[in-house]
Design a protein around this motif. Structure first.
Motif, short mmCIF file in Angstrom:
data_model
loop_
_atom_site.label_atom_id
_atom_site.label_comp_id
_atom_site.label_asym_id
_atom_site.label_seq_id
_atom_site.Cartn_x
_atom_site.Cartn_y
_atom_site.Cartn_z
N PHE A 12 -8.21 0.48 -5.44
CA PHE A 12 -8.62 1.76 -4.84
C PHE A 12 -9.82 1.57 -3.92
N ASN A 13 -10.76 0.71 -4.34
CA ASN A 13 -11.97 0.48 -3.55
C ASN A 13 -11.64 -0.03 -2.16
N MET A 14 -10.59 -0.83 -2.04
CA MET A 14 -10.18 -1.34 -0.74
C MET A 14 -9.81 -0.17 0.20
N HIS A 15 -9.10 0.81 -0.32
CA HIS A 15 -8.74 1.99 0.47
C HIS A 15 -9.97 2.82 0.82
N GLU A 16 -10.84 2.98 -0.15
CA GLU A 16 -12.05 3.78 0.07
C GLU A 16 -12.94 3.15 1.15
N LYS A 17 -13.11 1.83 1.11
CA LYS A 17 -13.92 1.14 2.11
C LYS A 17 -13.30 1.25 3.50
N TRP A 69 -3.78 7.41 9.96
CA TRP A 69 -3.26 6.31 10.77
C TRP A 69 -4.33 5.23 10.95
N ARG A 70 -5.56 5.65 11.25
CA ARG A 70 -6.65 4.70 11.47
C ARG A 70 -6.99 3.92 10.20
N THR A 71 -6.95 4.60 9.06
CA THR A 71 -7.21 3.92 7.79
C THR A 71 -6.11 2.91 7.50
N GLU A 72 -4.89 3.32 7.71
CA GLU A 72 -3.75 2.41 7.50
C GLU A 72 -3.84 1.20 8.42
N ARG A 73 -4.21 1.42 9.66
CA ARG A 73 -4.39 0.31 10.61
C ARG A 73 -5.45 -0.65 10.10
N ARG A 74 -6.56 -0.10 9.64
CA ARG A 74 -7.66 -0.92 9.14
C ARG A 74 -7.21 -1.77 7.95
N LEU A 83 0.03 -9.78 5.54
CA LEU A 83 1.10 -9.11 4.81
C LEU A 83 0.78 -7.64 4.53
N GLY A 84 -0.47 -7.23 4.77
CA GLY A 84 -0.86 -5.83 4.58
C GLY A 84 -1.41 -5.56 3.19
N TRP A 85 -1.91 -4.34 3.04
CA TRP A 85 -2.60 -3.98 1.80
C TRP A 85 -1.66 -3.91 0.61
N ALA A 86 -0.42 -3.47 0.80
CA ALA A 86 0.50 -3.31 -0.33
C ALA A 86 0.77 -4.66 -1.00
N LEU A 93 -0.09 -5.55 -5.08
CA LEU A 93 1.12 -5.47 -5.88
C LEU A 93 0.89 -5.83 -7.34
N ASP A 94 0.11 -6.87 -7.58
CA ASP A 94 -0.15 -7.26 -8.97
C ASP A 94 -1.17 -6.37 -9.66
#
Length: 150
Positions: free
Chosen positions: A46-51, A70-75, A103-106, A110-111
Motif C-alpha cells: 500500500f505504501n508504494m501506492h501512497e508514495k 492516470w498520473r499515479t498509475e503512470r508513476r 513489469l509494473g506495480w502489480a 503479487l506475492d
C-alpha cells in the motif's frame, strides 16, 4: 452538612480536572492505519501506492489534478530508466531497478496480495495472514474483525 457539601465540591473539582486532563491527552493522540487495504498482506504494498500518489499530487494546498488516477498509475508503472521517450531508449538507459520495474506495480506486489495464485482455480483465501508492526494476524478476508495491538 457543611462537611458533605465540601466533600461534594472537592469530588466535583477532581472529576472536572480529571476529565479535562484526559481530554487534553486524547487530543494529543495521532492515529495511523498501518495497513489500510485488506487486499495486501504487507503495508509496503500500500505504501508504494501512497508514495506514488503523493509524488504526482505535488502541493497539498492546490486542488487535485483531474487526471490524478492516470498520473499515479503512470508513476507506478514507469520503468526505471533515464530516457523514457521510446522503449528502445529506455532499455538502453536502464537503471538498477529496470527489470523489476518494467513489469509494473502489480507484478511487484503479487506475492504481497491476499490471493492464491498457485491454487487451481485461482481464488481469494477466506483467511489471510496480514502483517503489522506488532506481528502477524490471521484475518478473515471477506468479513474481517477489528484487531488491536497488545
Amino acid at each position: 452538612m457543611r462537611r458533605l457539601a465540601t466533600t461534594t465540591l472537592l469530588v466535583s473539582i477532581s472529576l472536572t480536572t480529571a476529565l479535562q486532563l484526559s481530554a487534553a491527552a486524547a487530543s494529543d493522540l495521532v492515529w495511523e492505519v498501518q495497513n489500510p487495504f485488506r487486499f495486501f498482506k504487507k503495508p509496503a504494498a500500500f505504501n508504494m501506492h501512497e508514495k506514488a500518489f503523493e509524488a504526482v499530487r505535488g502541493n497539498t494546498e492546490s486542488p487535485l489534478p483531474a487526471n490524478i488516477v492516470w498520473r499515479t498509475e503512470r508513476r507506478l508503472n514507469d520503468p526505471d530508466c533515464a530516457d523514457k521517450s521510446v522503449p528502445s531508449r529506455c532499455q538502453a538507459t536502464a537503471r538498477k531497478g529496470f527489470e523489476r520495474s518494467r513489469l509494473g506495480w502489480a507484478a511487484q506486489t503479487l506475492d504481497m496480495a491476499c490471493y492464491e495464485r498457485n491454487s487451481r482455480p485461482f481464488r481469494y483465501p477466506q483467511v489471510c495472514d496480514r502483517q503489522y508492526s506488532w506481528g502477524t494476524a490471521k484475518e478473515d478476508y471477506i468479513l474481517p474483525t477489528p484487531t488491536r495491538s497488545t
